[in-house]
Structure formats: C-alpha cells, structure tokens
Design an enzyme around this catalytic site. Structure first.
Site, PDB file in Angstrom:
ATOM      1  N   ASP A 173       0.830  -1.205   0.000  1.00 20.86           N
ATOM      2  CA  ASP A 173       0.000   0.000   0.000  1.00 20.86           C
ATOM      3  C   ASP A 173       0.869   1.261   0.000  1.00 20.86           C
ATOM      4  OD1 ASP A 173      -2.375   1.456   0.094  1.00 20.86           O
ATOM      5  OD2 ASP A 173      -3.268   0.134   1.602  1.00 20.86           O
ATOM      6  N   ASP A 238     -10.289   3.509  -3.364  1.00 21.49           N
ATOM      7  CA  ASP A 238     -11.005   2.332  -2.866  1.00 21.49           C
ATOM      8  C   ASP A 238     -12.418   2.254  -3.422  1.00 21.49           C
ATOM      9  OD1 ASP A 238      -8.698   2.099  -1.532  1.00 21.49           O
ATOM     10  OD2 ASP A 238      -9.561   2.089   0.477  1.00 21.49           O
TER      11      ASP A 238
HETATM   12  C1  GLA Z   1      -5.962   1.497   1.339  1.00 16.36           C
HETATM   13  C2  GLA Z   1      -6.130   0.487   0.225  1.00 16.36           C
HETATM   14  C3  GLA Z   1      -7.216  -0.505   0.567  1.00 16.36           C
HETATM   15  C4  GLA Z   1      -6.913  -1.176   1.883  1.00 16.36           C
HETATM   16  C5  GLA Z   1      -6.729  -0.117   2.955  1.00 16.36           C
HETATM   17  C6  GLA Z   1      -6.239  -0.671   4.263  1.00 16.36           C
HETATM   18  O1  GLA Z   1      -7.049   2.334   1.436  1.00 16.36           O
HETATM   19  O2  GLA Z   1      -6.416   1.136  -0.976  1.00 16.36           O
HETATM   20  O3  GLA Z   1      -7.354  -1.458  -0.459  1.00 16.36           O
HETATM   21  O4  GLA Z   1      -5.773  -1.981   1.751  1.00 16.36           O
HETATM   22  O5  GLA Z   1      -5.758   0.846   2.560  1.00 16.36           O
HETATM   23  O6  GLA Z   1      -6.128   0.351   5.194  1.00 16.36           O
END
Ligand code: GLA
Length: 547
Positions: A173, A238
């Site tokens: 990430d 997301d």
């Molecule tokens: C980010 C990523 C998600 C997830 C969250 C975890 O937002 O894009 O897919 O992994 O972190 O905190």
C-alpha cells in the site's frame, strides 16, 4: 531511419516488409499468466482481521465451490500487524490474534495461518506499506490507530520474512509513502528488487501487487521498474469508502456508481499484456449495497476488463445468487482468457450506451459488453467490423451468463439493455485480414526462416505500420526456447516504453504469438514500433501483424 529513406526506397521497403494476409499465418497463441482470483479481508473485516476470520473464509472458499471455480488466494489485508518490531527489526505480531493452529506451532508465527491455507490447497497473501506508517494512521479504521506498520527501511528484511512464512502474494500500500511525499516509481522499484532478492535466496516467488491508487500513473512504470516487474497495480482509489467513526463495518455499503468509476479508471489496455494487470480493486459482489442485477453487471465489467477477481465479501454469508454470480464458468473464462488482454471501447452509439470488446484466445472469438450507463433502457448494437471480425461471414452470438445461443448474425447484433445494466456476450466469427510487418533491420524480404534476435544493445524497428483501429491488437510472432520468460521493451511512436514478457514457446525453435494492445495512428502507414532488449538474451522476433 524511416525519415532518411528516399521515396523509391521507401516503396521498395514497404513492399518487402508488409504483407497482407487474408488468412493469418498461424503460430499458436502462447498463454500468459491469468489475473489472480481469490478473497481479500479488507472490504468486510477492515482491521479486525485475525486467524479465526481467515480460517473461516478459507474454509468457505474450499467448501462453497469457489476454489473449484478457480479462486485460490486468501489475502490478509491491513490490520494483521500493529507495528511492533523486535531489537533486530523483525516484525512481531499479536500472539493472541495469530495463535498456533496445529500441534507444535508457536504463538505469533504467521507461518501457522499460511500452513492452514496451504493445507486447503489455497495460496496465501499478506500486506504492508511502502512508507514507514501504514494506512491506520490515515483512514478511520475500526479500533485504535497504530503507527509504523509500513516496511520502509526494512524492505529486504520484511519481504524475506513474508517468503519464509510461506506467503505467495504481497500487496504493498501507499499511505505511508504518500504521507512522506515519496516517489512511488522509486519506492516500488526498491521493493521489486527486494522481492527479486528474496526469490534468489528462498526460491519462493512473491506475486507483487502495487496499491497506490493510480497516483503517478503506475501503468506507465509498474511493468518496468528497474528491469523488475510488478504483477498487478491498482488504478484508482477504494471501491468502497472506509468506515467512519461510530459506524459498524457491516454498514459499509457498496454502490454501482463506484463500481463504474473503478472500471473506468482501470482502462489502460496498452499496459495489460503478457501477464501484467490493471487492478480496478477488490470486488463488492456479496456486500450490502448492490442489487443482484448490479452485482452481475459488476462481475461482467471485471471479467471483460480481465481484472484480478479478489472478492471482498464475507464468504460465510454469501447468498446462492451471489455465489452463482462469482462462479459462472463462462464469465470466468472471459476474465481468465490466456491472451491476457484488456477490453477496449469500440463504439458509443449514444451518450451512455457503450460497446466494449475483449479479444479471446479462440481465433475469431470476442467477449462483448453492451453497457447502458443511462437512466432508461436503450438498444445497443455491436457491428462485427468494429470487433475486427470479417464482415463477409455471419457471427454466432451467445449470452455469456446463460450460455444461450442467440443465433447467427450477418453484420451486427443488437439488444435492449436495461438502465444501469450490461449484457455480456460471446461473438464467434472469422478474423478480419491482417497485415504482417518484418523488422526494418532485415532490409529486404526475409529469406525462409530468417529472423533477428534481440540481443544486448539491439533494437528492432517495425516502421510504416498501418492500423485500422485507434487502439490496435498487435500479434507478435517470436521464439523463446527457455523455460522462463525473456523480456523486451516496446516503444510505440516514441511514447513511454512498456516491458513485455515473452513466455517460452517450446523447444526446437518453435514459434508462438503474443498479443498486446496499443494506441496507434490510423489513416496511413504512420506508426513506428521499436523493440529493445531488457535482459540478455531477448526473444527472437520474427514479425508483427495487425488489422
Ligand atoms: C488502502 C487500500 C485498501 C486497503 C486499505 C487498508 O485504502 O487502498 O485497499 O488496503 O488501505 O487500510
């Protein structure tokens, strides 16, 4: 070189280096690694993930038919580690959250859950951040915020640890990296090198998933970071908003609008080839928020995009309808097709009414999506010409979801698509004629069997290439006798290079074809494709062909 050629010589060269083939000379299409399929903990469990949650989900995949349908990764996302390290910098996890599962195992050993997952015949994925902190200090998670859950300063140590625990997949990430204003292309290249280092030591390959939400256009550098390659990269934010303080994880509601947004952001067909994939994010089928019809349309979008299929639902509570949506074999065949290509929008007959198509391995076959983004039902028509299928013969059309044969159609097929829905089809006809091009460096028509190998410092150029389509499918005929892939970089019309993996074609100089897609100039033979080697030796390139 092309610019310095005199007109007469140019005509001769064109004559020698381009051949229109009514029936394509067929070297076999070489299969490339398909996009990953599995489950990921984040969308439904946020940072409450622990050993029990993962065991329950893995058991569900093994028992409910998903494993049989091809789902194999069980991916543990953020929340598995609270940021502690020992004096040597090794990751220390909460022993209560990750207890022994089998006899003789130690508390706090992530190898326990990996052995459990592997015991079911599945693969295991883990998660970290490229920066010092992870996302817990940024987003509103369930529970307290815990800093220092990133791998910055520990890349080699952490990735080696993941491999030693037995993990097969790692998602990296960007919350910490973003906070520190780091350059993702540089950090992820360092991580790719750490992963390669790990593989050299352990012989264990970690599938590498980049998650930086499309910042700095990872599709331009992720397939080629310092001669190392990421397997998949996220292209947008997301798919479902993080839970906010005071709400429960179960209140996390998906929406079709966000599904469409993620699909749109994932469309970079020039980067999706030879086993590398744009990742539109984990799926929300089976989560609260979507109707059954929207879930099916969501699955159709991911399948035609050839995206990773990582289910984010709680699989212990999946309805029979959602399970059927996730496991339809024909729809999965579209996603997993061994050409590994992405769909391309081939027509937009009216605002919000779109035709998307993805070439499939079977000669003359396409997956077609008729997408209605508008608020009322609409008739959408797909013309065979727009798919690169021959106009001369009729095309058999089949509904991908029901398997129903819809008949044979002479030049086009039309369907009425409900508002906010999509129709997914197979169209099987004959390929339109292609033109073959040979490397300029041959200077003359190739003698039978004559080829040019890409070696160190070599570049092979295909010039005066014509294309009927603004995004063209290019078939590359090549030889690679090795057991593993050889690599070359392709620059089309001087644009940023993309790294192509050429899989083994078989022994005895067998040839094969690999398909890629690229934006091209249409109207005249104007395109220049320059291949150069990355790694020695490169593949032996013979010709390219396109419509
Ligand atoms: C980010 C990523 C998600 C997830 C969250 C975890 O937002 O894009 O897919 O992994 O972190 O905190």
């Amino acid at each position: 070189m092309a610019n310095s050629i005199k007109p007469a010589a140019l005509a001769a060269l064109l004559l020698c280096c381009a051949f229109t083939l009514a029936v394509q000379a067929q070297a076999a299409a070489i299969p490339v690694p398909p996009p990953p399929m599995g489950w990921s903990s984040w969308n439904s469990f946020s940072n409450t993930v622990d050993s029990q949650v993962v065991m329950n989900q893995a058991k569900a995949v093994a028992a409910n038919g998903m494993q049989k349908a091809g789902y194999q990764y069980i991916n543990i996302d953020e929340g598995w580690w609270l940021g502690q390290r020992d004096a040597e910098g090794n990751i220390v996890v909460d022993a209560k959250a990750w207890p022994p599962i089998a006899e003789g195992e130690q508390p706090g050993d992530m190898g326990n859950i990996v052995r459990y997952i592997h015991g079911l015949g599945l693969k295991a994925g883990i998660y970290t951040d490229a920066g010092a902190d992870g996302c817990s200090t940024v987003g509103p998670d369930l529970g307290p915020s815990y800093p220092r859950t990133g791998s910055e300063g520990h890349y080699e140590q952490d990735f080696l640890q993941f491999a030693k625990w037995g993990f097969d997949y790692v998602k990296v990430d960007w919350c910490g990296g973003d906070k520190e204003n780091l350059d993702p292309a540089i950090q992820y290249a360092e991580i790719a090198r750490a992963i390669a280092h790990t593989e050299a030591i352990t012989g264990h390959r970690l599938y590498f998933s980049i998650c930086n939400w499309g910042k700095h256009s990872p599709w331009t550098w992720a397939p080629n970071i310092g001669g190392v390659t990421a397997d998949v990269w996220r292209t947008g934010g997301d798919i479902v908003a993080p839970i906010v303080a005071g709400t429960k994880n179960a209140d996390r509601k998906a929406s079709f609008k966000e599904v469409l947004r993620e699909f749109d952001q994932a469309q970079h067909p020039e980067a999706q080839h030879s086993g590398f994939y744009n990742d539109p994010d984990m799926m929300v089928v089976g989560m609260p928020g979507l109707t059954n019809q929207e879930s099916r349309a969501h699955m159709s979008l991911w399948a035609i995009s050839g995206g990773p299929l990582l289910v984010g639902a709680d699989l212990t509570r999946l309805s029979a309808t959602d399970l059927a949506t996730l496991t339809n074999p024909d729809v999965l065949r579209i996603d997993q097709d061994s050409l590994g290509l992405q769909c391309v929008k081939v027509a937009e007959p009216a605002a919000g009414l779109e035709v998307w198509a993805k070439p499939l391995t079977t000669i003359g076959e396409r997956a077609v999506l008729l997408l209605n983004r508008s608020a009322s039902p609409g008739a959408i028509s797909v013309a065979w010409r727009d798919l690169g299928l021959s106009d001369g013969s009729s095309v058999t059309v089949r509904d991908a979801w029901t398997g129903k044969d819809l008949g044979e159609f002479a030049s086009a097929y039309s369907a009425t698509v409900p508002a906010g829905d999509a129709v997914l089809l197979f169209a099987l006809g004959s390929e339109g004629a292609t033109t073959a091009y040979f490397p300029e460096q041959l200077k003359a028509a190739p003698a039978s069997g004559q080829t040019l190998a890409l070696g160190r410092d070599k570049q092979l150029t295909f010039a005066h290439v014509a294309s009927r389509f603004p995004i063209a499918r290019i078939r590359i005929t090549y030889t690679n006798p090795d057991k593993t892939a050889r690599f070359a970089e392709l620059r089309v019309n001087g644009r940023i290079a993309t790294r192509i993996a050429f899989p083994q074609t078989g022994g005895d100089g067998a040839t094969g074809t690999l398909s890629i897609e690229s934006p091209m100039e249409t109207g005249g033979a104007k395109n220049i494709l320059a291949f150069s080697v990355s790694g020695d030796p490169g593949p032996v390139l013979q010709s390219i062909s396109l419509q």
